[in-house]
Write a protein that holds these residues in place. Structure first.
Motif, PDB file in Angstrom:
ATOM      1  N   THR A  42       0.826  -1.210   0.000  1.00  0.00           N
ATOM      2  CA  THR A  42       0.000   0.000   0.000  1.00  0.00           C
ATOM      3  C   THR A  42       0.856   1.254   0.000  1.00  0.00           C
ATOM      4  O   THR A  42       0.612   2.196  -0.764  1.00  0.00           O
ATOM      5  N   VAL A  43       1.864   1.293   0.865  1.00  0.00           N
ATOM      6  CA  VAL A  43       2.715   2.479   0.957  1.00  0.00           C
ATOM      7  C   VAL A  43       3.422   2.747  -0.369  1.00  0.00           C
ATOM      8  O   VAL A  43       3.472   3.887  -0.847  1.00  0.00           O
ATOM      9  N   VAL A  44       3.961   1.704  -0.977  1.00  0.00           N
ATOM     10  CA  VAL A  44       4.664   1.888  -2.254  1.00  0.00           C
ATOM     11  C   VAL A  44       3.712   2.403  -3.330  1.00  0.00           C
ATOM     12  O   VAL A  44       4.027   3.347  -4.074  1.00  0.00           O
ATOM     13  N   ALA A  45       2.523   1.806  -3.427  1.00  0.00           N
ATOM     14  CA  ALA A  45       1.561   2.238  -4.439  1.00  0.00           C
ATOM     15  C   ALA A  45       1.122   3.679  -4.215  1.00  0.00           C
ATOM     16  O   ALA A  45       1.040   4.477  -5.159  1.00  0.00           O
ATOM     17  N   MET A  46       0.854   4.044  -2.966  1.00  0.00           N
ATOM     18  CA  MET A  46       0.397   5.398  -2.672  1.00  0.00           C
ATOM     19  C   MET A  46       1.522   6.421  -2.796  1.00  0.00           C
ATOM     20  O   MET A  46       1.270   7.604  -3.039  1.00  0.00           O
ATOM     21  N   THR A  47       2.769   5.990  -2.657  1.00  0.00           N
ATOM     22  CA  THR A  47       3.903   6.885  -2.888  1.00  0.00           C
ATOM     23  C   THR A  47       3.840   7.437  -4.305  1.00  0.00           C
ATOM     24  O   THR A  47       4.096   8.630  -4.537  1.00  0.00           O
ATOM     25  N   GLY A  48       3.506   6.607  -5.263  1.00  0.00           N
ATOM     26  CA  GLY A  48       3.375   7.065  -6.637  1.00  0.00           C
ATOM     27  C   GLY A  48       2.260   8.069  -6.812  1.00  0.00           C
ATOM     28  O   GLY A  48       2.403   9.061  -7.550  1.00  0.00           O
TER      29      GLY A  48
END
Length: 243
Positions: A42-48
């Motif tokens: 989730t964190v990686v996806a939302m970073t984008g």
């Protein structure tokens, strides 16, 4: 290049030694981090998504401690303004070698430069987005303020920092609870108690977590106008700071 299952700490006789981002870890890293860090995907996806919101035309986006480039790819695969570029920095040549191969499979247009360097030596310039996903926790505590000040000074007004960290809790009961919940998370993902104990020993004095209050105070002292938590799962949290 095939990712392998993480069984680095499964040997009951081997001395774990200090954790290092060497070739052994790089080979199993995708499996390791997904099974070890709650909320990682989730964190990686939302970073984008955050990057696409705050990136400004002609600016640089930094992924500090990029490892195999997951956050770099997340930013690269979102819609960014014209003439942006991404700089991925890591001090592990083993990580960057694999990162380069992974990035080569992506067809999105935003150019990426990979840099082998220690985070404390990086000069951030003309940045609109700076990402430190599970990176600052490996920097000596006494050097963390200087790192954040350098990031602040190299950012455009209105830019953001995404800071994801393993954290501790001021209340000893809550701290013990969240450590235990994290260990339960790892057991549910197939790690044995031996692996959990060996990994924890290997990370002792290598990964130094702090409280959210400490992170917020340091970010404010660096000059950022606003900072708060946007994601948390057990003792893993991610903050956004705005210049």
């Amino acid at each position: 290049m095939t990712d392998q299952r993480d069984n680095i700490y499964a040997d009951s006789l081997a001395e774990p030694g200090l954790f290092a981002f060497d070739d052994r870890v790089a080979t199993v890293f995708p499996d390791m981090i997904k099974r070890s860090v709650p909320g990682y995907t989730t964190v990686v996806a939302m970073t984008g998504l955050i990057a696409s919101r705050y990136a400004s035309a002609g600016s640089t986006l930094y992924d500090l401690g990029c490892s195999l480039g997951a956050s770099t790819l997340s930013m690269k695969q979102n819609t960014l303004p014209a003439d942006c570029r991404i700089v991925g920095v890591d001090n592990s040549s083993a990580m960057l070698e694999r990162c380069e191969v992974i990035l080569a499979t992506d067809s999105h247009d935003t150019p990426v430069e990979l840099m082998l360097a220690d985070l404390t030596d990086v000069v951030v310039q003309d940045a609109s987005v700076v990402v430190l996903n599970w990176t600052l926790q490996f920097v000596p505590v006494e050097k963390r303020e200087a790192v954040l000040r350098g990031i602040y000074e190299g950012m455009r007004p209105g830019g953001v920092v995404v800071l994801s960290e393993k954290v501790t809790f001021e209340d000893p009961h809550l701290d013990a609870l969240n450590i235990d919940l994290h260990h339960q998370f790892k057991r549910a993902n197939g790690y044995s108690d031996l692996e959990i104990a060996n990994k924890r020993n290997a990370l002792e004095n290598v990964l130094i977590p702090e409280t959210l209050a400490s992170h917020k105070q340091r970010i404010a002292q660096a000059g950022f106008s606003s900072c708060d938590v946007w994601f948390q799962c057990f003792n893993f949290a991610s903050l956004v700071a705005v210049k």
